[in-house]
Design an enzyme around this catalytic site. Structure first.
Site, PDB file in Angstrom:
ATOM      1  N   GLY A 103     -18.670 -18.560  15.956  1.00  0.00           N
ATOM      2  CA  GLY A 103     -19.433 -17.460  16.553  1.00  0.00           C
ATOM      3  C   GLY A 103     -19.396 -17.519  18.066  1.00  0.00           C
ATOM      4  CB  CYS A 104     -21.149 -15.517  20.606  1.00  0.00           C
ATOM      5  SG  CYS A 104     -20.642 -14.021  19.796  1.00  0.00           S
ATOM      6  CB  VAL A 105     -21.135 -21.385  20.207  1.00  0.00           C
ATOM      7  CG1 VAL A 105     -22.373 -20.969  19.455  1.00  0.00           C
ATOM      8  CG2 VAL A 105     -19.983 -21.614  19.274  1.00  0.00           C
TER       9      VAL A 105
ATOM     10  CB  ALA B 225     -24.822 -17.484  19.773  1.00  0.00           C
ATOM     11  CB  ILE B 441     -19.543 -12.487  24.029  1.00  0.00           C
ATOM     12  CG1 ILE B 441     -19.263 -12.497  22.527  1.00  0.00           C
ATOM     13  CG2 ILE B 441     -18.281 -12.817  24.801  1.00  0.00           C
ATOM     14  CD1 ILE B 441     -18.181 -11.551  22.069  1.00  0.00           C
TER      15      ILE B 441
END
Lengths: 105, 485
Positions: A103-105, B225, B441
């Site tokens: 994911g967005c990490v 996240a 993001i």
């Protein structure tokens, strides 16, 4: 799929060096993984973080929220970065034998 | 990944490729190398007929060069292939060879090139350096949206088996657990309990997160996240819903607003999430879906849901009810303007007086949906002082991580640092000491990049903190005990 030798065993890892089968993880493997993440030796403080992540992963199937990791182990985020220079999501999770966070990490 | 060497000796950087096991989880069969170029041409033929915007981009460019200086990737790397027109030209030359008369007859003389493995390797490098921010499309006098070229390029590569590991792993999680982060219900509930405890310490009373609650009015879909990194965003949203007394819930079946399908594979991954959304809506009796702070996710839901609901997504036994899809920022502004929210910007836990916040506009929010003013309305009402960067709103630059090109192998990480150069200059010039960006993001790009570029507060030592917008809103809400409306 890459195989590397860790603690005298052939271990399957992905391109970033995360072990592929979380089942085979044990203390010796963690000690062998640590130098790859700029941690020369695992001290008691390191183990506190690694054990917490491991225990949480076995219970829920994912890594804990960073905030929770800090609170439960009593370290600040800065201290965690000092313990694991490559960061909690990458370094600590890798040593604890988790798959790479997605994911967005 | 070490640099890829092409047959003419040039070296290019590429993201790590997905391994076989991951490809199987994604149901992608790699096309053998010798068949790849021919297959790629067939896919290109399909996409040029399927998407008029792609044909427009292929036929229209006159190489005026306006886009060059507008692209953070080119400004940061000075790699000529990162000029948007040149990047699109990697596909345009092939298009010319196979689908135009002059290209078929005169080939090289008119700049057409054959489809080869080298071309595809170049695509895989440069279409994953483009962050799909669409700033080039915004300035193009012909209205050519280079993002469409990147998108088609990535989808063709995906179908051939060029799958980047990062996007692939997240997409595989979508099929297996229903969200990019791979969150399980146990982890969701546990995280909620932890945050409820934390809010009790701060506020003095408990704010619960309902999970999978039947007959809820509002389905809140947090950003990817949020469960790993951005605790404050989740808390901010919970405080907002508690404040307005909403009958809300979070669905463990449809957990994240992010939609990596938009970025790589719209044919299966994106559809899977659309299906999950409508199933959750039917299951829980939802009347409105509110999406959290996720830039590309909002574009995916706002622009694509309608057309991706073109076959039976609702499944057997369900009636498919269409409900409004809105964004949490718009919700907040509507209630703020109606005078229903009381905020105290001078008493904000996250931004004490003396904090100067600068707002980074996430590309997909401001260029796919003009939310620049909406963000500012919330921000100016929540924090003590704002110092704007320049330019702002739909003219703002990308953070360099857009479309999840958040690779951390040394080659691509170095490029990420370069992509962030323009943003670092903007932040430095603004004179702010706190960054706000309402997109996961962007946050994932900012967290390491503020360190790499040494963006510090006035003391020259402390690294600038990064927060989302709803974080500030939640902390500025003035509660007098429980529900307010």
């Amino acid at each position: 799929m890459a195989m590397i030798e860790l603690a005298g065993k052939q271990v399957e890892v992905d391109e970033d060096g995360f072990i592929q089968d979380p089942e085979i993880w044990d203390k010796e493997l963690a000690e062998a993984l640590a130098p790859l993440e700029e941690v020369p030796t695992l001290t008691e403080d390191h183990w506190k973080v690694v054990n917490m992540i491991r225990e949480y992963y076995l219970r829920t199937g994912v890594a804990p929220m960073i905030r929770k990791l800090c609170k439960d182990t009593g370290f600040t985020l800065k201290q965690i970065y000092e313990l694991f220079p490559t960061g909690p999501a990458k370094g600590a999770c890798k040593i604890a034998g988790l798959p790479k966070p997605t994911g967005c990490v | 990944m070490p640099k890829k060497v092409l047959s003419d000796g040039t070296e290019i950087s590429q993201p790590n490729r997905a391994v076989d096991r991951l490809m199987k989880r994604l149901h992608v069969r790699e096309v053998p190398d010798e068949e790849k170029p021919a297959m790629a041409v067939r896919w290109l033929d399909y996409y040029r007929k399927d998407r008029r915007s792609l044909t427009l981009a292929m036929e229209g460019c006159v190489k005026c060069g306006v886009c060059a200086e507008q692209c953070h990737a080119y400004l940061g790397t000075k790699d000529p292939n990162n000029i948007p027109a040149a990047r699109a030209d990697l596909m345009r030359r092939v298009y010319k060879r196979y689908f135009t008369v002059q290209g078929r007859l005169f080939g090289k003389l008119v700049g057409a090139v054959e489809m080869t493995m080298d071309v595809l390797e170049k695509w895989y490098s440069y279409y994953y350096q483009c962050s799909e921010c669409r700033r080039c499309g915004h300035v193009c006098p012909f209205g050519i949206d280079t993002c469409e070229v990147t998108m088609a390029g990535r989808e063709i590569l995906w179908a051939l088996g060029f799958v980047p590991e990062l996007q692939g792993a997240a997409s595989a999680m979508v099929f297996e657990r229903g969200n990019q982060g791979g969150m399980t219900q146990a982890a969701i509930v546990d995280t909620h309990e932890f945050l409820t405890d934390e809010m009790e310490e701060e506020r003095g009373f408990r704010i619960e997160f309902p999970v999978d609650k039947p007959n809820s009015d509002i389905l809140y879909v947090p950003s990817s996240a949020d469960y790993l990194l951005n605790a404050e965003t989740l808390k901010g949203a919970a405080q907002f819903f508690e404040y307005v007394g909403a009958n809300w819930t979070i669905s463990s079946y449809m957990l994240e607003a992010g939609n990596f399908g938009l970025l790589t594979d719209q044919r299966s991954v994106q559809r899977e999430l659309v299906r999950r959304l409508w199933w959750s809506v039917a299951d829980l009796g939802i009347k409105k879906v509110v999406f959290g702070e996720c830039g590309h996710g909002w574009r995916a839901w706002k622009m694509y849901t309608e057309t991706l609901t073109d076959y039976a997504v609702a499944g057997p036994g369900y009636t498919y009810t269409k409900v409004p899809l809105v964004n949490i920022h718009q919700e907040v502004v509507a209630l703020l303007k109606a005078g229903k929210l009381k905020l105290d910007p001078k008493n904000n836990r996250l931004a004490p007086v003396g904090t100067y916040v600068t707002l980074h506009d996430p590309c997909n929010y401001v260029r796919a949906d003009q939310l620049g003013d909406v963000f500012r309305y919330v921000l100016y009402n929540s924090v003590p002082a704002v110092r704007e960067m320049y330019p702002i709103k739909e003219k703002n630059f990308c953070c360099g991580g857009g479309s999840a090109i958040l690779y951390d192998d040394p080659e691509m990480y170095n490029l990420r640092i370069k992509f962030f150069q323009k943003k670092a200059d903007q932040v430095r010039a603004s004179g702010a000491n706190h960054i706000c960006t309402p997109c996961s993001i962007c946050k994932a790009q900012f967290y390491p990049m503020v360190k790499e570029h040494n963006l510090t507060t006035e003391d020259g030592k402390t690294i600038m903190p990064v927060n989302g917008l709803i974080d500030f809103l939640g902390a500025a809400l003035v509660f007098k005990g429980h529900r307010q409306i």
